[in-house]
Design a protein around this motif. Structure first.
Motif: not given
Length: 324
Positions: A58-85
């Motif tokens: 439960i660390a939205e800022n951390s796993f969002m940063g990880m997803a952005i880094g993954a996208a930069m290196t060629g992966l295609r992450p799909v992040v699900e927010g349990m609730n968008m808020s």
């Protein structure tokens, strides 16, 4: 055609894209073995394993940063927010990294990232779980924003979003997951920048999106019986707004009503009104009207909650006023 729930349409889109492209993976809270709060990722961990369907802390800022880094290196992450808020906790990563990196790197990095999940006013979920974040993200350069409203467009839009090389905020409404609709058996894609003409008419253009599509259609059924002929457009794309489709409609009707669940101050309707006023004012025969949610935190009390959101009766009154 198959008739399926909206959450199953989203699951099908995710499954098909993960099967087609090994660089696609899903991450978020409880999206693995639990299958997601609304079962969009149910059983995908069995098929693809715990790395491609990754449960996060439960660390939205951390796993969002990880997803952005993954996208930069060629992966295609799909992040699900349990609730968008909850993704407000990752607002820095979304705005300063996801939205900017392709530009600030001079095009050296692409950010093929999808951020999806439930939002909108539910049924007595309380203020913190009933936020409408469209306007928050709409102001961020570099993002695309779509709001699905049917099982058909949910699947087609999500597949297109996953294949896009830019960050896409993908809004799903918490009260539409159990909506059933027809889905083609063959693979299909829908554009991320086009509105949908839901109903043709000649009297007034009603522009809406997400769950408000159904409030508008309820009102339209009554208006037609009263002799009115409204045209209904589902925006779908909130950034960029498909202003061309709206203008083509205004050339026929010359009257505009916007119905949204977003807050009135600084909402999607406010931006749309500004664009029409700046560039297409001469098409109007009457002042534009916007119906938006109240500018207050959404109450938990059911009666008060209902009073904060636009109801079909208000749409009927607004159309009658525009055409009086």
């Amino acid at each position: 055609m198959d008739k399926i729930f909206l959450f199953d349409a989203l699951r099908e889109a995710t499954d098909e894209e993960m099967q087609m492209d090994k660089s696609v993976f899903v991450l978020g809270e409880d999206i693995g073995h639990y299958g997601g709060s609304y079962k969009v990722t149910k059983d995908l961990h069995i098929k693809y394993g715990d790395i491609r369907v990754l449960d996060t802390p439960i660390a939205e800022n951390s796993f969002m940063g990880m997803a952005i880094g993954a996208a930069m290196t060629g992966l295609r992450p799909v992040v699900e927010g349990m609730n968008m808020s909850f993704l407000l906790l990752a607002f820095n990563q979304i705005s300063n990294n996801a939205g900017m990196l392709r530009y600030t790197s001079g095009g050296n990095f692409k950010i093929p990232l999808v951020i999806r999940g439930p939002g909108g006013v539910g049924k007595q979920l309380g203020a913190e779980h009933s936020q409408r974040l469209e306007a928050y993200f709409q102001a961020i350069p570099g993002l695309k924003i779509v709001a699905c409203s049917t099982p058909y467009n949910a699947k087609g839009l999500l597949k297109s979003a996953i294949r896009d090389n830019n960050p896409v905020i993908f809004f799903e409404h918490v009260l539409l997951y159990n909506l059933k609709g027809d889905i083609p058996k063959n693979e299909y894609f829908l554009p991320l920048d086009k509105a949908e003409l839901v109903r043709c008419g000649s009297d007034v253009t009603i522009v809406t999106y997400s769950r408000m599509r159904y409030h508008v259609l309820q009102a339209t059924d009554i208006l037609v019986k009263q002799g009115y002929d409204p045209e209904v457009i589902d925006l779908i794309s909130l950034k960029p707004i498909d202003i061309i489709s709206i203008v083509e409609s205004l050339k026929k009707t010359h009257r505009l009503l916007i119905v949204e669940e977003c807050m009135k101050t600084g909402g999607i309707a406010a931006e749309l009104i500004a664009q029409v006023n700046d560039n297409y004012f001469d098409l109007l025969d009457a002042p534009m009207i916007r119906l938006s949610s109240q500018d207050i935190p959404t109450p938990y009390n059911g009666t008060l909650e209902k009073a904060t959101v636009v109801q079909p009766e208000q749409v009927i009154d607004a159309v009658q006023k525009l055409l009086s």
